[in-house]
Motif scaffolding. Structure first.
Motif, PDB file in Angstrom:
ATOM      1  N   ALA A 149       2.635  -0.292   5.956  1.00  0.00           N
ATOM      2  CA  ALA A 149       3.536  -1.364   6.410  1.00  0.00           C
ATOM      3  C   ALA A 149       3.008  -2.047   7.663  1.00  0.00           C
ATOM      4  N   SER A 150       2.409  -1.246   8.577  1.00  0.00           N
ATOM      5  CA  SER A 150       1.877  -1.822   9.819  1.00  0.00           C
ATOM      6  C   SER A 150       0.719  -2.766   9.562  1.00  0.00           C
ATOM      7  N   ILE A 151      -0.025  -2.551   8.474  1.00  0.00           N
ATOM      8  CA  ILE A 151      -1.148  -3.442   8.154  1.00  0.00           C
ATOM      9  C   ILE A 151      -0.660  -4.688   7.412  1.00  0.00           C
ATOM     10  N   LEU A 152       0.286  -4.490   6.496  1.00  0.00           N
ATOM     11  CA  LEU A 152       0.784  -5.637   5.722  1.00  0.00           C
ATOM     12  C   LEU A 152       1.526  -6.638   6.594  1.00  0.00           C
ATOM     13  N   LEU A 153       2.271  -6.158   7.586  1.00  0.00           N
ATOM     14  CA  LEU A 153       3.036  -7.071   8.441  1.00  0.00           C
ATOM     15  C   LEU A 153       2.153  -8.128   9.125  1.00  0.00           C
ATOM     16  N   PRO A 154       1.097  -7.786   9.880  1.00  0.00           N
ATOM     17  CA  PRO A 154       0.271  -8.823  10.515  1.00  0.00           C
ATOM     18  C   PRO A 154      -0.505  -9.670   9.517  1.00  0.00           C
ATOM     19  N   VAL A 155      -0.881  -9.079   8.371  1.00  0.00           N
ATOM     20  CA  VAL A 155      -1.622  -9.862   7.375  1.00  0.00           C
ATOM     21  C   VAL A 155      -0.758 -11.008   6.857  1.00  0.00           C
TER      22      VAL A 155
END
Length: 685
Positions: A149-155
């Motif tokens: 989730a932490s990676i998908l959010l900024p992407v």
């Protein structure tokens, strides 16, 4: 979500979290502004803006991350690996350089969000590299769901944010939406990633980290980041200021004349529309005044173009300084100006025009010489003379042209009669141009004879024009029209070529005399033209005689001598025309090598009864004999005039008594045309 919020409130120093949030907001706003500036740039300039955006964005997010890391209060001793810490900064900046380059490859919907997604991946790589630089004395456990989730959010957030700012026409609402998404992506990355981070201490006894030390370190990092981001902001502000100044200059240049600083034609049109709207709302009137300088060309020809430019600057400055709030003056081009005046009565317009006329009448000092330009002015008043702005301007021009043609010293107001007269002149100008192009002009020849023997010495070529509908147009009418329309030089070339062609066909090798206007004579290519025509037609040079008036010589004596020297070198004769009128002086005869003097007809008219005319003729004849220059008297119309001229020893004569102007066909048949064929002696200037 509750786990993330619990992580923020229970495991972080909220003061440092606030500092990190401010850095994130400030850095994101600057980064996206710089990235948007790159959209309208190209080449190296685009990469420069992308690099600045990457430095500001990378530095800002890295600082946000590490200040937030310092705000983190784990339940075990921690330390930072310096190599991994620096590597995370390099990853952030390098990743953004690559990301922004991808987003700017092409201005379409694919590359901008793709580059934005790479921004999110770069932030994620920076974050987790920084996490690996975070050394903890304890067991670490990662929650995979939070990591994903932490990676998908900024992407996702960065992809949308970069797509929003990758358009030149960025509006404030869209920009702040992009900033909000950018900040959400960074904050979501960090705190969701921290929520995925679980620590189990290996010991319960460890030294306590000083909150003051952590705060000081966090503030130091924040200050450095602010310097980095501030440098990007300063670059943006400097460029914005330069752009604003450049745009202001461009707007000024687009609306003003470069030479005089007055408003130009575009500004005049805009002002006219503005005044029209105001007049319709207030019930007031306004006038348009067309202005054309009278002696500007003379200044250019005699003193040079730099002097003409200086005269325009001086006149324009004087006009600008004299204007009231409801008055406007623009330079339309060349020596043409236009003015607009709001008014209630015609008297107000007259007062304004008189004030302008007084300005044009003042002496102008150009170098060591004082000159005056003078001006012809015509006015048209809305709505009396026209409703549409274009028609109003055209009517003011018509009135101005009428003032110029009739040599009026006062402004001329438009009326229907003036419009018809000027339109007729314009139509004649177009018809004359067409006649020249279609070879519909004609030359008549007037004989020149020896007064002692009666032998034919030559013929003078005189231009004639017969309009298809209006019939014969006298030279006194169409020559000024040719001057207004810039046709004098072309007419002169046509007459020279046709006269030489005709003269070659004559049985007797008489000379042909061709008038050369002042405009044509000042052309440096005249000698070459004469040479080409002689070669083209096969006429011997000694059979051609060019007639010049002193007006054509006095503009530039040095230039005139040079041109005359080249013509004489060809073997062509030169005659001083209209001697005794205008600027004629003995200095001209002394300075220029003329082969003949043509005595002006004004002195021949009264020679049989006027003692003064006879005395002047006698003096000119004596002068010619002393200088060994033959004299030809023009305008001989009576036997009495012929007798006096013979008695005084005049060499040659020309006039109705000796022969009227005749077409080439009549010369070939050795007969004279009817007396009604042509008015009194008239020639092409």
């Amino acid at each position: 979500m509750m786990t993330v919020m619990s992580c923020i409130t229970n495991e972080h120093n909220l003061l440092l979290v606030s500092v990190a949030a401010l850095i994130c907001l400030f850095g994101s706003a600057i980064t996206l502004r710089l990235l948007n500036r790159a959209v309208s740039a190209s080449g190296g300039q685009r990469f420069g803006w992308q690099f600045l955006a990457a430095v500001a964005g990378g530095g800002g997010v890295w600082t946000t991350h590490f200040v937030a890391m310092l705000a983190y209060e784990p339940s075990a001793p921690v330390s930072f690996d310096p190599v991994m810490t620096l590597l995370s900064l390099v990853i952030a900046m390098g990743g953004l350089v690559a990301s922004f380059s991808i987003s700017g490859i092409r201005a379409n919907r694919m590359f901008a969000p793709l580059g934005g997604a790479v921004v999110g991946l770069s932030y994620s790589a920076m974050h987790y590299t920084g996490m690996f630089a975070f050394s903890v004395m304890g067991l670490i456990e990662w929650q995979l769901g939070y990591v994903v989730a932490s990676i998908l959010l900024p992407v996702v957030c960065s992809a949308v944010a970069v797509a929003l700012v990758s358009r030149p026409d960025l509006r404030a609402q869209r920009f702040w939406m992009a900033v909000t998404l950018f900040v959400m992506g960074i904050v979501g990355l960090h705190f969701t990633g921290m929520a995925a981070y679980r620590i189990t201490p290996l010991t319960s006894n460890f030294p306590e980290v000083s909150p003051a030390a952590a705060l000081a370190l966090g503030l130091a990092i924040a200050i450095v980041a602010l310097i980095v981001v501030g440098a990007g902001m300063a670059s943006y502000l400097i460029d914005t200021d330069v752009r604003a100044h450049s745009q202001q200059q461009l707007r000024y240049m687009a609306a003003h004349d470069a030479l005089t600083g007055l408003p130009n034609r575009i500004s005049f049109t805009d002002r006219l529309i503005e005044v029209l709207h105001e007049a319709r709302g207030s019930g007031r009137k306004f006038a348009v005044i067309g202005i054309d300088l009278n002696r500007f060309k003379e200044i250019n020809d005699t003193l040079g173009h730099s002097a003409g430019d200086e005269a325009l600057r001086i006149v324009s400055r004087r006009m600008a300084q004299s204007l009231d709030s409801d008055e406007f003056v623009a330079r339309l081009g060349g020596d043409e100006f236009a003015a607009v005046k709001t008014c209630v009565t015609k008297k107000e317009v007259s007062a304004f025009a008189d004030r302008l006329a007084e300005i044009f009448g003042r002496p102008i000092r150009v170098g060591n010489i004082e000159v005056t330009v003078g001006a012809s002015m015509g006015a048209a008043i809305w709505p009396d003379d026209a409703e549409a702005p274009d028609e109003l301007v055209n009517n003011a021009d018509l009135a101005m042209y009428h003032a110029k043609h009739t040599f009026l010293d006062v402004p001329c107001f438009y009326d229907s009669g003036i419009g018809a007269s000027v339109r007729k002149r314009r139509q004649l100008g177009e018809a004359l141009r067409h006649a020249l192009e279609q070879d519909e002009l004609a030359i008549h020849y007037q004989v020149q004879k020896s007064l002692s023997t009666g032998e034919v010495q030559g013929y003078e070529a005189l231009l004639r024009w017969t309009h298809p509908q209006l019939g014969p147009i006298p030279p006194s009418e169409f020559i000024p029209i040719a001057e207004e329309n810039g046709l004098v030089r072309s007419l002169g070339v046509w007459v020279l070529r046709r006269a030489c062609m005709d003269a070659v066909t004559w049985d007797k090798p008489c000379r042909v005399a061709v008038n050369v206007s002042a405009v044509q004579f000042m052309d440096a290519n005249l000698p070459r033209l004469v040479h080409e025509v002689l070669i083209e037609t096969g006429l011997p040079p000694q059979r051609l005689e060019l007639e010049l008036t002193e007006t054509a010589l006095i503009k530039d004596k040095g230039r005139s001598l040079h041109i005359i020297g080249q013509i004489k070198a060809l073997g062509v004769g030169l005659a001083l025309d209209d001697f005794g009128s205008g600027y004629s002086s003995l200095e001209t005869l002394r300075s220029f090598p003329f082969d003949k003097i043509k005595l002006d007809r004004a002195f021949v008219d009264g020679i049989e009864s006027d003692r003064q005319s006879k005395a002047i003729v006698r003096a000119v004849l004596a002068l010619g004999k002393s200088l060994d220059i033959p004299v030809l008297a023009e305008g001989i119309e009576t036997d009495e005039q012929m007798s006096v001229l013979r008695l005084e020893g005049c060499d040659e004569g020309q006039g109705y008594l000796l022969g009227r102007p005749s077409p080439i066909g009549d010369l070939a048949q050795n007969r004279q045309p009817a007396q009604s064929d042509t008015p009194r002696h008239q020639r092409v200037a």
